[in-house]
Design an enzyme around this catalytic site. Structure first.
Site, PDB file in Angstrom:
ATOM      1  N   SER A   1     -10.682  -0.538   3.876  1.00 14.37           N
ATOM      2  CA  SER A   1     -10.038  -0.539   5.003  1.00 14.37           C
ATOM      3  C   SER A   1      -9.537   0.742   5.657  1.00 14.37           C
ATOM      4  O   SER A   1      -9.076   1.505   4.830  1.00 14.37           O
ATOM      5  CB  SER A   1      -8.575  -1.362   4.668  1.00 14.37           C
ATOM      6  OG  SER A   1      -8.913  -2.673   4.273  1.00 14.37           O
TER       7      SER A   1
ATOM      8  N   GLU B   1      -5.283   4.315   6.735  1.00 13.63           N
ATOM      9  CA  GLU B   1      -5.108   4.080   5.229  1.00 13.63           C
ATOM     10  C   GLU B   1      -5.612   4.883   4.236  1.00 13.63           C
ATOM     11  O   GLU B   1      -4.810   5.600   3.351  1.00 13.63           O
ATOM     12  CB  GLU B   1      -5.500   2.487   4.932  1.00 13.63           C
ATOM     13  CG  GLU B   1      -5.090   1.762   3.831  1.00 13.63           C
ATOM     14  CD  GLU B   1      -5.903   1.968   2.510  1.00 13.63           C
ATOM     15  OE1 GLU B   1      -5.148   1.848   1.523  1.00 13.63           O
ATOM     16  OE2 GLU B   1      -6.953   2.473   2.736  1.00 13.63           O
TER      17      GLU B   1
ATOM     18  N   ARG C   1       0.754  -1.240  -0.015  1.00 13.78           N
ATOM     19  CA  ARG C   1       0.106   0.340   0.102  1.00 13.78           C
ATOM     20  C   ARG C   1       0.923   1.213   0.052  1.00 13.78           C
ATOM     21  O   ARG C   1       0.386   2.260   0.587  1.00 13.78           O
ATOM     22  CB  ARG C   1      -0.901   0.191   1.256  1.00 13.78           C
ATOM     23  CG  ARG C   1      -1.956  -0.785   1.264  1.00 13.78           C
ATOM     24  CD  ARG C   1      -3.175  -0.446   0.323  1.00 13.78           C
ATOM     25  NE  ARG C   1      -4.342  -1.184   0.344  1.00 13.78           N
ATOM     26  CZ  ARG C   1      -4.347  -2.593   0.077  1.00 13.78           C
ATOM     27  NH1 ARG C   1      -3.236  -3.165  -0.589  1.00 13.78           N
ATOM     28  NH2 ARG C   1      -5.365  -3.441   0.160  1.00 13.78           N
TER      29      ARG C   1
HETATM   30  N1  EPU Z   1     -10.187 -10.326  10.610  1.00 15.79           N
HETATM   31  C1  EPU Z   1     -10.824 -10.454  11.831  1.00 15.79           C
HETATM   32  N2  EPU Z   1     -11.935  -9.784  12.108  1.00 15.79           N
HETATM   33  C2  EPU Z   1     -12.374  -8.850  10.980  1.00 15.79           C
HETATM   34  C3  EPU Z   1     -11.928  -8.736   9.922  1.00 15.79           C
HETATM   35  C4  EPU Z   1     -10.620  -9.571   9.563  1.00 15.79           C
HETATM   36  O1  EPU Z   1     -10.284 -11.098  12.641  1.00 15.79           O
HETATM   37  O2  EPU Z   1     -13.350  -8.297  11.176  1.00 15.79           O
HETATM   38  C5  EPU Z   1      -8.795 -11.320  10.185  1.00 15.79           C
HETATM   39  C6  EPU Z   1      -9.456 -12.519   9.026  1.00 15.79           C
HETATM   40  O3  EPU Z   1      -9.974 -13.336  10.068  1.00 15.79           O
HETATM   41  C7  EPU Z   1      -8.031 -12.739   8.780  1.00 15.79           C
HETATM   42  C8  EPU Z   1      -7.431 -11.609   8.613  1.00 15.79           C
HETATM   43  O4  EPU Z   1      -7.919 -10.620   9.723  1.00 15.79           O
HETATM   44  O5  EPU Z   1      -7.471 -13.892   9.509  1.00 15.79           O
HETATM   45  C9  EPU Z   1      -7.230 -10.708   7.160  1.00 15.79           C
HETATM   46  O6  EPU Z   1      -8.907 -10.402   6.872  1.00 15.79           O
HETATM   47  P1  EPU Z   1      -8.995 -10.074   5.325  1.00 15.79           P
HETATM   48  O7  EPU Z   1      -8.579 -11.379   4.510  1.00 15.79           O
HETATM   49  O8  EPU Z   1     -10.621  -9.675   5.438  1.00 15.79           O
HETATM   50  O9  EPU Z   1      -8.260  -9.046   4.725  1.00 15.79           O
HETATM   51  P2  EPU Z   1      -7.748  -7.697   5.614  1.00 15.79           P
HETATM   52  O10 EPU Z   1      -6.225  -7.901   5.830  1.00 15.79           O
HETATM   53  O11 EPU Z   1      -8.490  -7.349   6.653  1.00 15.79           O
HETATM   54  C10 EPU Z   1      -6.792  -6.575   3.249  1.00 15.79           C
HETATM   55  C11 EPU Z   1      -6.889  -5.336   2.386  1.00 15.79           C
HETATM   56  C12 EPU Z   1      -8.195  -5.215   1.797  1.00 15.79           C
HETATM   57  C13 EPU Z   1      -8.149  -6.383   0.736  1.00 15.79           C
HETATM   58  C14 EPU Z   1      -8.095  -7.840   1.818  1.00 15.79           C
HETATM   59  C15 EPU Z   1      -8.104  -8.909   0.537  1.00 15.79           C
HETATM   60  C16 EPU Z   1      -5.473  -3.732   3.774  1.00 15.79           C
HETATM   61  C17 EPU Z   1      -5.399  -2.644   4.580  1.00 15.79           C
HETATM   62  N3  EPU Z   1      -6.534  -4.362   3.521  1.00 15.79           N
HETATM   63  O12 EPU Z   1      -7.725  -6.608   4.280  1.00 15.79           O
HETATM   64  O13 EPU Z   1      -7.716  -4.113   1.064  1.00 15.79           O
HETATM   65  O14 EPU Z   1      -9.300  -6.472  -0.092  1.00 15.79           O
HETATM   66  O15 EPU Z   1      -6.979  -7.863   2.266  1.00 15.79           O
HETATM   67  O16 EPU Z   1      -6.886  -9.236   0.101  1.00 15.79           O
HETATM   68  O17 EPU Z   1      -4.346  -4.480   3.358  1.00 15.79           O
HETATM   69  C18 EPU Z   1      -8.421  -1.646   1.158  1.00 15.79           C
HETATM   70  O18 EPU Z   1      -7.346  -1.498   0.975  1.00 15.79           O
HETATM   71  O19 EPU Z   1      -9.445  -0.663   1.307  1.00 15.79           O
HETATM   72  C19 EPU Z   1      -8.892  -3.010   1.129  1.00 15.79           C
HETATM   73  C20 EPU Z   1     -10.241  -3.620   1.209  1.00 15.79           C
END
Ligand code: EPU
Length: 348
Positions: free
Chosen positions: A237, A343, A164
């Site tokens: 995010s 972010e 990012r």
């Molecule tokens: N998790 C939780 N609780 C939550 C949300 C997530 O415990 O409410 C845990 C999940 O269980 C999982 C981990 O966090 O183990 C990762 O969650 P997720 O796969 O939903 O992805 P994220 O890391 O929260 C990132 C990006 C998203 C992107 C997703 C999928 C960032 C800041 N965000 O989210 O990007 O869609 O991965 O690749 O890196 C954005 O940048 O606006 C965005 C939506």
């Protein structure tokens, strides 16, 4: 000023997905590079700050608005060449490029479907999701250097892409992204790296399978812009996933086990990052710090589907949003000793 089409006191909230914040003192939409240079020259001559607005999906506008010129990016050229090369203007909606690529069976963007915003923002924050990031397929970025108003073309090595992150994000005053050349892979294999995606479709899925699965995952997390979804007013995010040293990650894991937040170390989500560092999951840290999905502070809440997304339910202010974000940051700091970074960009 009138020949440049510059307007006064234009509300910005409707041009953002959060639908928050005040007006731009001056506002103009530009459709080509020479109009962009003209309006920036005007602002410089007036001694006025200027900022670029793209799709408004990763932007927080202060309640007081912007005391300068907001330039709405509308450069809209789009050219798909036979060899997998795509030239797209910064104002083209992101999904239009993804659509064009997938309809030709070109690989490289299939995991990046369903992301709001425009092409210009993609290299700035190195948009990434479900195992792909845009830096993998950027061949060139066409930019306007602010200081000289000269057009230049940067190669990926110049762009200093990271998680990012990019040169454009780190030094926002230097370049304006006018367009991007992508190098895609005609009839290439789909990328199935993300565990959640792999679980949904298996490793030998087609590009269309990947797209369908990603859209379904995003829909379940309220990460598609759908006006019928009660979580739809957001900037995706709200915090970055923190990247910490291995020792720091072990400290967080140890604390989570000691405090009975989890039963075993393997229950703490974390992923290897570059140079031996570890990426922690901000959504998980937020939930385990006691901010459950759906927590509300007046008009602002945590999404009911994903703890990393802050939602505006209507009638709120940017001050409310930032206050709740500060509260969340403090809770995670107190609970885990980890500092979350915002972010979306703040227009200032
Ligand atoms: N998790 C939780 N609780 C939550 C949300 C997530 O415990 O409410 C845990 C999940 O269980 C999982 C981990 O966090 O183990 C990762 O969650 P997720 O796969 O939903 O992805 P994220 O890391 O929260 C990132 C990006 C998203 C992107 C997703 C999928 C960032 C800041 N965000 O989210 O990007 O869609 O991965 O690749 O890196 C954005 O940048 O606006 C965005 C939506």
């Amino acid at each position: 000023m009138s020949t440049l089409g510059i307007q006064r006191d234009v509300p910005l909230a409707p041009l953002t997905t959060l639908e928050l914040g005040g007006p731009a003192k001056y506002f103009v939409r530009v459709d080509d590079e020479s109009a962009l240079a003209d309006v920036l020259r005007w602002a410089a001559d007036e001694g006025m700050p200027s900022a670029i607005l793209g799709g408004g999906s990763n932007l927080i506008v202060p309640d007081e608005g912007y005391d300068g010129l907001v330039v709405h990016m509308g450069i809209g050229n789009l050219d798909f060449r036979g060899d997998g090369t795509v030239d797209a203007g910064a104002g083209v909606p992101w999904e239009t490029v993804v659509d064009g690529a997938l309809s030709r069976d070109w690989a490289g963007l299939e995991c990046l479907t369903g992301i709001p915003g425009s092409v210009g923002a993609a290299p700035i924050q190195n948009v990434g999701a479900y195992g792909q990031e845009v830096a993998e397929v950027v061949a060139k970025v066409r930019v306007l250097r602010r200081e000289t108003l000269a057009l230049e073309e940067l190669v990926p090595e110049d762009c200093a892409f990271g998680y990012r992150d990019s040169l454009f994000k780190r030094e926002p005053g230097r370049f304006i992204v006018c367009g991007v050349r992508f190098a895609l892979r005609p009839h290439g294999p789909a990328t199935v790296r993300y565990a959640e995606l792999h679980g949904a479709i298996g490793a030998d899925a087609t590009l269309a399978d990947v797209r369908g699965a990603v859209l379904e995952l995003r829909r379940r997390k309220s990460m598609l812009i759908d006006p019928h979804d009660p979580n739809h007013r957001s900037a995706g995010s709200f915090f970055l996933n923190p990247i910490v040293s291995g020792a720091e990650a072990e400290r967080v894991v140890g604390q989570a086990v000691r405090d009975n937040v989890v039963a075993a170390p393997s229950d703490v989500p974390r992923y290897p990052a570059a140079d031996g560092e570890v990426k922690l999951a901000a959504g998980w840290l937020i939930e385990k710090a006691g901010i459950a999905k759906g927590t509300r502070r007046g008009a602002i809440g945590v999404s009911t589907k994903h703890a990393l997304t802050l939602v505006h339910h209507g009638g709120g202010t940017t001050a409310d949003l930032l206050a709740f974000a500060d509260e969340i940051r403090a809770r995670v700091r107190d609970r885990f000793g980890v500092d979350l970074q915002r972010e979306p960009r703040l227009l200032a």
